[in-house]
Design a protein around this motif. Structure first.
Motif, PDB file in Angstrom:
ATOM      1  N   GLY A 198       0.805  -1.076   0.016  1.00  0.00           N
ATOM      2  CA  GLY A 198      -0.024   0.206   0.028  1.00  0.00           C
ATOM      3  C   GLY A 198       0.750   1.132   0.113  1.00  0.00           C
ATOM      4  N   VAL A 199       2.006   1.077   0.597  1.00  0.00           N
ATOM      5  CA  VAL A 199       2.806   2.367   0.347  1.00  0.00           C
ATOM      6  C   VAL A 199       3.282   2.635  -0.881  1.00  0.00           C
ATOM      7  CG1 VAL A 199       5.356   3.005   1.245  1.00  0.00           C
ATOM      8  CG2 VAL A 199       3.807   1.889   2.920  1.00  0.00           C
ATOM      9  N   GLN A 200       3.727   1.745  -1.598  1.00  0.00           N
ATOM     10  CA  GLN A 200       4.009   1.904  -2.999  1.00  0.00           C
ATOM     11  C   GLN A 200       2.722   2.361  -3.964  1.00  0.00           C
ATOM     12  OE1 GLN A 200       6.236  -1.381  -5.689  1.00  0.00           O
ATOM     13  NE2 GLN A 200       4.027  -1.709  -5.959  1.00  0.00           N
ATOM     14  N   ASN A 201       1.529   1.412  -3.749  1.00  0.00           N
ATOM     15  CA  ASN A 201       0.360   1.737  -4.615  1.00  0.00           C
ATOM     16  C   ASN A 201      -0.600   2.898  -4.251  1.00  0.00           C
ATOM     17  OD1 ASN A 201       1.319  -0.596  -6.113  1.00  0.00           O
ATOM     18  ND2 ASN A 201       0.310  -1.738  -4.847  1.00  0.00           N
ATOM     19  N   ASP A 202      -0.447   3.074  -3.218  1.00  0.00           N
ATOM     20  CA  ASP A 202      -1.538   4.040  -2.478  1.00  0.00           C
ATOM     21  C   ASP A 202      -1.143   5.193  -1.752  1.00  0.00           C
ATOM     22  OD1 ASP A 202      -4.341   2.338  -2.309  1.00  0.00           O
ATOM     23  OD2 ASP A 202      -2.328   0.924  -2.012  1.00  0.00           O
ATOM     24  N   VAL A 203       0.195   5.236  -1.781  1.00  0.00           N
ATOM     25  CA  VAL A 203       0.629   6.617  -1.118  1.00  0.00           C
ATOM     26  C   VAL A 203       1.854   7.267  -2.177  1.00  0.00           C
ATOM     27  CG1 VAL A 203       2.246   7.581   0.663  1.00  0.00           C
ATOM     28  CG2 VAL A 203       0.563   5.762   1.338  1.00  0.00           C
ATOM     29  N   MET A 204       2.747   6.262  -2.547  1.00  0.00           N
ATOM     30  CA  MET A 204       3.810   7.018  -3.430  1.00  0.00           C
ATOM     31  C   MET A 204       3.204   7.264  -4.980  1.00  0.00           C
ATOM     32  SD  MET A 204       5.811   7.512  -1.201  1.00  0.00           S
ATOM     33  CE  MET A 204       7.257   8.298  -1.960  1.00  0.00           C
ATOM     34  N   SER A 205       2.127   6.753  -5.214  1.00  0.00           N
ATOM     35  CA  SER A 205       1.542   6.758  -6.501  1.00  0.00           C
ATOM     36  C   SER A 205       1.087   8.337  -6.891  1.00  0.00           C
ATOM     37  CB  SER A 205       0.431   5.930  -6.474  1.00  0.00           C
ATOM     38  OG  SER A 205      -0.662   6.161  -5.535  1.00  0.00           O
ATOM     39  N   TRP A 206       0.813   9.085  -5.396  1.00  0.00           N
ATOM     40  CA  TRP A 206       0.519  10.391  -5.583  1.00  0.00           C
ATOM     41  C   TRP A 206       1.738  11.326  -6.082  1.00  0.00           C
ATOM     42  CZ3 TRP A 206      -4.710  11.767  -5.587  1.00  0.00           C
ATOM     43  CH2 TRP A 206      -5.508  10.648  -4.924  1.00  0.00           C
ATOM     44  N   LEU A 207       2.858  10.685  -5.671  1.00  0.00           N
ATOM     45  CA  LEU A 207       4.126  11.603  -5.981  1.00  0.00           C
ATOM     46  C   LEU A 207       4.364  11.343  -7.192  1.00  0.00           C
ATOM     47  CD1 LEU A 207       6.911  12.734  -4.412  1.00  0.00           C
ATOM     48  CD2 LEU A 207       7.702  10.409  -4.600  1.00  0.00           C
ATOM     49  N   TRP A 208       4.446   9.866  -7.892  1.00  0.00           N
ATOM     50  CA  TRP A 208       4.911   9.726  -9.198  1.00  0.00           C
ATOM     51  C   TRP A 208       3.941  10.421 -10.302  1.00  0.00           C
ATOM     52  CZ3 TRP A 208       4.988   4.220  -7.139  1.00  0.00           C
ATOM     53  CH2 TRP A 208       6.328   4.088  -6.326  1.00  0.00           C
ATOM     54  N   ALA A 209       2.574  10.532  -9.655  1.00  0.00           N
ATOM     55  CA  ALA A 209       1.589  10.929 -10.517  1.00  0.00           C
ATOM     56  C   ALA A 209       1.843  12.574 -11.003  1.00  0.00           C
ATOM     57  CB  ALA A 209       0.255  10.952 -10.083  1.00  0.00           C
ATOM     58  N   SER A 210       2.651  13.084 -10.036  1.00  0.00           N
ATOM     59  CA  SER A 210       2.889  14.539 -10.270  1.00  0.00           C
ATOM     60  C   SER A 210       4.332  14.714 -10.884  1.00  0.00           C
ATOM     61  CB  SER A 210       2.891  15.393  -8.907  1.00  0.00           C
ATOM     62  OG  SER A 210       1.506  15.254  -8.429  1.00  0.00           O
ATOM     63  N   GLY A 211       5.076  13.824 -11.189  1.00  0.00           N
ATOM     64  CA  GLY A 211       6.326  13.694 -11.871  1.00  0.00           C
ATOM     65  C   GLY A 211       7.286  13.624 -11.026  1.00  0.00           C
ATOM     66  N   ASP A 212       7.355  13.342  -9.698  1.00  0.00           N
ATOM     67  CA  ASP A 212       8.309  13.620  -8.696  1.00  0.00           C
ATOM     68  C   ASP A 212       9.071  12.085  -8.395  1.00  0.00           C
ATOM     69  OD1 ASP A 212       7.847  16.441  -8.443  1.00  0.00           O
ATOM     70  OD2 ASP A 212       6.041  15.982  -7.322  1.00  0.00           O
ATOM     71  N   SER A 213       9.929  12.287  -7.398  1.00  0.00           N
ATOM     72  CA  SER A 213      10.801  11.092  -7.285  1.00  0.00           C
ATOM     73  C   SER A 213      11.018  11.009  -5.701  1.00  0.00           C
ATOM     74  CB  SER A 213      12.045  11.021  -8.066  1.00  0.00           C
ATOM     75  OG  SER A 213      12.752  10.065  -7.487  1.00  0.00           O
ATOM     76  N   MET A 214      11.220   9.768  -5.031  1.00  0.00           N
ATOM     77  CA  MET A 214      11.493   9.648  -3.978  1.00  0.00           C
ATOM     78  C   MET A 214      13.188   9.335  -3.810  1.00  0.00           C
ATOM     79  SD  MET A 214      10.058   5.872  -3.079  1.00  0.00           S
ATOM     80  CE  MET A 214      10.934   4.145  -4.073  1.00  0.00           C
ATOM     81  N   LEU A 215      13.853   9.395  -4.948  1.00  0.00           N
ATOM     82  CA  LEU A 215      15.053   9.128  -5.278  1.00  0.00           C
ATOM     83  C   LEU A 215      16.095  10.042  -5.654  1.00  0.00           C
ATOM     84  CD1 LEU A 215      14.826   5.259  -6.659  1.00  0.00           C
ATOM     85  CD2 LEU A 215      15.104   5.994  -4.313  1.00  0.00           C
ATOM     86  N   LYS A 216      17.271  10.177  -5.437  1.00  0.00           N
ATOM     87  CA  LYS A 216      18.194  10.960  -6.222  1.00  0.00           C
ATOM     88  C   LYS A 216      19.344  10.312  -6.414  1.00  0.00           C
ATOM     89  CE  LYS A 216      20.243  15.621  -5.731  1.00  0.00           C
ATOM     90  NZ  LYS A 216      20.332  16.853  -4.724  1.00  0.00           N
ATOM     91  N   ASP A 217      19.887  10.252  -7.584  1.00  0.00           N
ATOM     92  CA  ASP A 217      21.084   9.600  -8.075  1.00  0.00           C
ATOM     93  C   ASP A 217      21.049   8.178  -7.779  1.00  0.00           C
ATOM     94  OD1 ASP A 217      21.969  11.651  -9.268  1.00  0.00           O
ATOM     95  OD2 ASP A 217      23.066  12.549  -7.518  1.00  0.00           O
ATOM     96  N   GLY A 218      19.710   7.491  -7.677  1.00  0.00           N
ATOM     97  CA  GLY A 218      19.604   6.027  -7.201  1.00  0.00           C
ATOM     98  C   GLY A 218      19.565   5.798  -5.582  1.00  0.00           C
TER      99      GLY A 218
END
Length: 420
Positions: A198-218
C-alpha cells in the motif's frame, strides 16, 4: 479457489503399456513431469482462463503437467516467502518486481540466462527483463497501471459531475462521497505492515503522478519537499475522516472488497482487478481516471504500475521444463491472449492484445497510458518490500498524530540509508 500450501512436487512416473515386444513380454514407462506454478493471477482472471492456457501448454508439451497454486496477492507473497526460506518454492514462480532482490539474494530464484541460451529463447522480444548483478531473474508477463477507480453511481448521487483531476478536486470529491453514518467513505488506504505494498500503490502513487521522485542518483531522497507534501496530503485526508476506518490492518484485497460493496467511492487500484470487480458485483457502475496530480503540475503523469512477473525456482528439479512454461507464456500469441483477457500491457513486444477494442474501461486506461509514463521506483531496489514496511511504520505513526510528515520522512530516510 481454495488456497493450499506450496510444495515442490517431484516427477510422477506413469506406467504406459507398450505391448509385447518378445516372447517374455516387456514394458516400459514414460516419465511425466508435474510443474507447480504459484501465482495470484488465477483469481484475478475470469474463471478457467489461466487453467485453459495451461491445458494448451500441456497439449503442446506431452509429458509435462502444470499444477496451479493460486491465492490472493498477499497470501501468495507469504507462501513464496515460506517456500524460499524452506527450499520448497514452486518450480515456476509468479513474481512482483519488489520481491526480486530479496529472493535472488536468498538463492531462491534462478538466473534464467543459461536457460534462455540453451533453449534458443529470443530475449529481444521481452519488453523488460529484471536483472540483478547482470543476471536475469524476472520477465514481466503482463503490466498493469494503477488508476483511480470511481463508483459512478455514488458520484452521481453526491452531485459530482467530473472525475477529479488534481489533489484539490480529489479532496472535494472525497468529502461529498463520505457519509460516516452510512459507513461510506471517499477513499480507502490499505497500510498493513504484513503486506506493505500500500505504501507503493496507494501513497507514493500520488508522488509519481506529479512527476516527482523519492530517489536522487539512485539513493533515498525521502526528505525532499515533494515527498513530504505527498505525506501531508494523505494525512489531511485521513485527519478529516475521509478514509475508511481500519487502514492500518487493511491489505490490497480488503480495499477491493470495500469498493465492490459500495463502501468507498474511490480507490487507487490495479487494472488487473477489473474482471474481479465485475464478477463480484456485476451491477457496480464504475469508471477509472488517472491518479490526480498536484494542483500546479501540468506535465506528463507518472503512472503507478505493477507486473505479473515470472521466474524459475533455484530449487526446482525441472528447470528446463519450468522455463518451457515461462517461454510459452512470453510467446507473442500466448502473451497477447493472456493480456487481452487480463486487460494488461504485454510482456512481449510483438504481442498485439485486443483490449482497446474489446473493453471500454481498458480503452480508457490505454488513453491514460498514452498521456503518461510508467513509474514505480521500488522495482529492483534492495529489500524493496522491507523499505515499504519501514516507511509504512512511519506513515502509521504520522497518521496517529505522533509525528509530522517531515519527521516521518526523516526517520524513514535514516532507515533506508542503512539498507542501501
Amino acid at each position: 479457489m481454495r488456497f493450499r500450501t506450496s510444495t515442490r512436487l517431484k516427477s510422477v512416473v506413469t506406467a504406459c503399456a507398450l505391448g509385447v515386444a518378445s516372447a517374455f513380454g516387456t514394458a516400459s514407462a514414460q516419465a511425466e513431469t508435474t510443474l507447480e506454478f504459484i501465482q495470484w493471477w488465477e483469481p484475478e482472471l475470469p474463471a478457467g482462463a489461466l487453467r485453459g492456457i495451461m491445458d494448451d501448454f500441456e497439449a503442446k508439451n506431452p509429458g509435462i503437467k502444470v499444477s496451479l497454486v493460486s491465492g490472493p496477492y498477499a497470501n501468495t507473497r507469504d507462501q513464496i516467502v515460506i517456500g524460499a526460506a524452506s527450499g520448497t518454492l514452486s518450480d515456476v514462480v509468479g513474481l512482483d518486481g519488489a520481491w526480486v532482490s530479496d529472493l535472488a539474494k536468498q538463492g531462491a530464484i534462478a538466473s534464467m540466462d543459461e536457460l534462455m541460451s540453451s533453449s534458443g529463447f529470443d530475449a529481444s522480444e521481452v519488453a523488460a527483463i529484471i536483472k540483478l548483478d547482470g543476471n536475469s531473474y524476472m520477465f514481466p508477463v503482463a503490466s498493469f497501471v494503477y488508476p483511480v477507480f470511481v463508483n459512478l453511481d455514488l458520484m452521481e448521487k453526491a452531485g459530482i459531475e467530473n472525475m477529479p483531476r488534481n489533489r484539490t478536486e480529489f479532496v472535494e470529491a472525497a468529502r461529498k462521497l463520505t457519509d460516516a453514518e452510512a459507513n461510506q467513505y471517499g477513499w480507502v488506504l490499505p497500510l498493513s505492515l504484513q503486506a506493505p505494498n500500500g505504501v507503493q500503490n496507494d501513497v507514493m502513487s500520488w508522488l509519481w503522478a506529479s512527476g516527482d521522485s523519492m530517489l536522487k542518483d539512485g539513493k533515498p531522497d525521502l526528505t525532499n519537499d515533494k515527498v513530504v507534501g505527498t505525506l501531508e496530503f494523505v494525512k489531511a485526508l485521513y485527519d478529516e475522516g475521509l478514509v475508511s476506518p481500519g487502514a492500518f490492518a487493511k491489505k490490497e484485497q480488503d480495499k477491493v472488497e470495500e469498493f465492490v460493496n459500495g463502501r468507498v467511492g474511490m480507490m487507487v487500484d490495479s487494472l488487473a482487478h477489473i474482471n474481479l470487480i465485475r464478477e463480484r458485483n456485476p451491477d457496480l457502475n464504475f469508471g477509472i481516471t488517472a491518479v490526480p496530480a498536484a494542483d500546479d503540475y501540468e506535465g506528463s503523469r507518472g503512472l503507478p504500475y505493477a507486473s505479473w512477473g515470472i521466474g524459475v525456482s533455484e530449487h526446482s528439479e525441472h528447470k528446463d521444463e519450468a522455463f518451457k512454461l515461462v517461454a510459452y507464456l512470453m510467446s507473442p500469441e500466448v502473451n497477447a491472449k493472456l493480456v487481452s483477457i487480463a486487460n494488461a500491457f504485454p510482456g512481449n513486444v510483438k504481442a498485439e492484445p485486443d483490449f482497446v477494442a474489446s473493453d471500454e474501461l481498458f480503452g480508457k486506461a490505454f488513453e491514460i497510458f498514452q498521456d503518461g509514463y510508467l513509474a514505480n521506483e521500488f522495482v529492483g531496489l534492495p529489500v524493496a518490500e522491507e523499505l515499504m514496511r519501514q516507511f509504512g511504520v512511519e506513515i502509521q505513526q504520522m497518521l496517529e498524530g505522533n509525528q509530522t510528515a517531515t519527521e516521518a520522512a526523516a526517520k524513514a530516510q535514516t532507515k533506508w540509508e542503512a539498507e542501501f
